[in-house]
Design a protein around this motif. Structure first.
Motif, mmCIF file in Angstrom:
data_model
loop_
_atom_site.group_PDB
_atom_site.id
_atom_site.type_symbol
_atom_site.label_atom_id
_atom_site.label_comp_id
_atom_site.label_asym_id
_atom_site.label_seq_id
_atom_site.Cartn_x
_atom_site.Cartn_y
_atom_site.Cartn_z
ATOM 1 N N LEU A 120 0.861 -1.094 0.050
ATOM 2 C CA LEU A 120 0.088 0.129 0.072
ATOM 3 C C LEU A 120 1.021 1.170 0.078
ATOM 4 O O LEU A 120 0.406 2.298 -0.671
ATOM 5 C CB LEU A 120 -0.936 0.057 1.338
ATOM 6 C CG LEU A 120 -2.114 -0.926 1.199
ATOM 7 C CD1 LEU A 120 -2.843 -1.227 2.439
ATOM 8 C CD2 LEU A 120 -3.126 -0.539 0.045
ATOM 9 N N ALA A 121 2.103 1.049 0.922
ATOM 10 C CA ALA A 121 2.699 2.279 0.568
ATOM 11 C C ALA A 121 3.352 2.704 -0.685
ATOM 12 O O ALA A 121 3.305 3.891 -1.045
ATOM 13 C CB ALA A 121 4.107 2.083 1.407
ATOM 14 N N GLU A 122 3.609 1.637 -1.385
ATOM 15 C CA GLU A 122 4.128 1.700 -2.810
ATOM 16 C C GLU A 122 2.912 2.525 -3.709
ATOM 17 O O GLU A 122 3.150 3.198 -4.524
ATOM 18 C CB GLU A 122 4.590 0.618 -3.614
ATOM 19 C CG GLU A 122 4.941 0.574 -4.990
ATOM 20 C CD GLU A 122 5.617 -0.567 -5.353
ATOM 21 O OE1 GLU A 122 6.206 -0.687 -6.533
ATOM 22 O OE2 GLU A 122 5.980 -1.604 -4.597
ATOM 23 N N ARG A 123 1.873 1.835 -3.486
ATOM 24 C CA ARG A 123 0.705 2.358 -4.079
ATOM 25 C C ARG A 123 0.403 3.617 -4.053
ATOM 26 O O ARG A 123 -0.120 4.459 -5.209
ATOM 27 C CB ARG A 123 -0.656 1.453 -3.733
ATOM 28 C CG ARG A 123 -1.931 1.805 -4.455
ATOM 29 C CD ARG A 123 -3.030 1.158 -4.009
ATOM 30 N NE ARG A 123 -3.165 -0.419 -4.166
ATOM 31 C CZ ARG A 123 -3.383 -0.868 -5.493
ATOM 32 N NH1 ARG A 123 -4.205 -0.032 -6.118
ATOM 33 N NH2 ARG A 123 -3.538 -2.087 -5.650
ATOM 34 N N LEU A 130 9.981 6.412 4.934
ATOM 35 C CA LEU A 130 8.804 7.361 5.926
ATOM 36 C C LEU A 130 7.881 6.648 6.740
ATOM 37 O O LEU A 130 7.497 7.035 7.575
ATOM 38 C CB LEU A 130 7.997 8.217 5.009
ATOM 39 C CG LEU A 130 8.638 8.998 3.951
ATOM 40 C CD1 LEU A 130 7.532 9.832 3.275
ATOM 41 C CD2 LEU A 130 9.215 10.401 4.908
ATOM 42 N N LEU A 131 7.987 5.218 6.567
ATOM 43 C CA LEU A 131 7.088 4.269 7.363
ATOM 44 C C LEU A 131 7.484 4.199 8.733
ATOM 45 O O LEU A 131 6.720 4.152 9.776
ATOM 46 C CB LEU A 131 7.033 2.905 6.831
ATOM 47 C CG LEU A 131 6.383 2.802 5.392
ATOM 48 C CD1 LEU A 131 6.462 1.321 4.906
ATOM 49 C CD2 LEU A 131 4.612 3.179 5.312
ATOM 50 N N ALA A 132 8.789 4.416 9.221
ATOM 51 C CA ALA A 132 9.325 4.349 10.459
ATOM 52 C C ALA A 132 9.065 5.742 11.085
ATOM 53 O O ALA A 132 9.201 5.772 12.613
ATOM 54 C CB ALA A 132 10.705 4.132 10.327
ATOM 55 N N ARG A 133 8.601 6.759 10.348
ATOM 56 C CA ARG A 133 8.298 8.116 11.195
ATOM 57 C C ARG A 133 6.823 8.205 11.793
ATOM 58 O O ARG A 133 6.018 7.620 11.402
ATOM 59 C CB ARG A 133 8.675 9.223 10.139
ATOM 60 C CG ARG A 133 10.118 9.285 9.508
ATOM 61 C CD ARG A 133 10.023 10.468 8.554
ATOM 62 N NE ARG A 133 11.438 10.455 7.754
ATOM 63 C CZ ARG A 133 11.911 11.171 6.920
ATOM 64 N NH1 ARG A 133 11.385 12.396 6.770
ATOM 65 N NH2 ARG A 133 13.360 11.156 6.624
ATOM 66 N N ALA A 146 -0.347 8.285 3.813
ATOM 67 C CA ALA A 146 -0.666 7.067 4.811
ATOM 68 C C ALA A 146 -2.162 7.023 5.188
ATOM 69 O O ALA A 146 -2.719 5.679 5.334
ATOM 70 C CB ALA A 146 0.231 7.473 6.009
ATOM 71 N N CYS A 147 -2.786 7.920 5.224
ATOM 72 C CA CYS A 147 -4.320 7.754 5.710
ATOM 73 C C CYS A 147 -4.953 7.152 4.472
ATOM 74 O O CYS A 147 -6.056 6.457 4.533
ATOM 75 C CB CYS A 147 -4.927 9.163 6.089
ATOM 76 S SG CYS A 147 -4.293 9.846 7.384
ATOM 77 N N LEU A 148 -4.885 7.482 3.450
ATOM 78 C CA LEU A 148 -5.419 7.094 2.203
ATOM 79 C C LEU A 148 -5.137 5.300 2.203
ATOM 80 O O LEU A 148 -5.817 4.526 1.821
ATOM 81 C CB LEU A 148 -4.964 7.513 0.783
ATOM 82 C CG LEU A 148 -5.375 6.758 -0.428
ATOM 83 C CD1 LEU A 148 -6.831 6.617 -0.595
ATOM 84 C CD2 LEU A 148 -4.864 7.509 -1.832
ATOM 85 N N ALA A 149 -3.663 4.946 2.315
ATOM 86 C CA ALA A 149 -3.296 3.745 2.355
ATOM 87 C C ALA A 149 -4.152 2.828 3.402
ATOM 88 O O ALA A 149 -4.485 1.688 3.262
ATOM 89 C CB ALA A 149 -1.621 3.632 2.696
#
Length: 218
Positions: A120-123, A130-133, A146-149
């Protein structure tokens, strides 16, 4: 099919924001809800997403009337919707890393999440770094990605985008709309897009339902 039949709703029973309102979305259809602030668009979006119980009327999903709201809605109905709100910082837990934010619906349903979060992050164009932030460490646009994912994690059949791009720049807006449309092309999901940007909604949606100020009050 998603049907709102003669819905009356609001936050004070004496003065409903919406009164006797009907709206129908066909499977795979994209409908834009256009109108000024305060006319009841967001309230309607919350009713449609089973997040706000109306005072009167009913919501019918695939021919089955909705009998519960929020966590009381049947799981099959509740998870049919993915919702993205206008202000990501109000809909994201500031304590969570973005990876955990995206994974919230998966964890809540006891599902494996690692591979799905990366997909989803790629999508949505969210870099893996950024996923660790946490939310305070990223921009509004990155947090909205991120909210859309998160909204897409359970593969919803209906997307409700309530002013999703109102706070974003043109390039981020284009990227998020493209991500939504790619998902819809792949899955056949329907879309209710709420906004006040006529040009965006005309380009994005199959048809537009337009309200004037006060129209939601009947």
């Amino acid at each position: 099919m998603l049907e709102l039949r003669r819905v009356t709703a609001g936050y004070d029973p004496r003065e409903p924001v919406l009164r006797d309102l009907t709206l129908t979305l066909e499977p795979g259809e994209s409908v834009g809800l256009l109108g000024p602030s305060g006319c009841g668009k967001s309230t309607l979006a919350r009713v449609a997403a089973l997040l706000h119980e109306p005072y009167a009327g009913e919501v019918v999903l695939d021919g089955e009337p909705v009998r519960g709201w929020r966590h009381r809605a049947p799981r099959a109905q509740r998870t049919a919707f993915g919702v993205v709100f206008q202000q990501p910082r109000l809909s994201a837990d500031p304590r969570l890393r973005l990876a955990d934010l995206v994974a919230e619906p998966l964890r809540a349903n006891g599902l494996d999440h690692a591979a799905r979060v990366a997909e989803l992050a790629e999508r949505v164009g969210l870099g893996q770094d950024l996923l660790a932030r946490r939310p305070h460490e990223v921009s509004d646009g990155q947090l909205q990605r991120a909210c859309l994912a998160r909204a897409l994690t359970l593969r919803p059949r209906w997307l409700i985008c309530d002013e999703m791009t109102a706070m974003l720049d043109a390039s981020t807006t284009a990227a998020l709309v493209a991500a939504v449309e790619a998902y819809r092309a792949e899955t056949g999901a329907g879309l209710l897009a709420v906004g006040h940007d006529r040009v965006l909604l005309e380009r994005w949606c199959d048809r537009i339902v337009e309200w004037e100020a006060g129209a939601g009050r009947g």
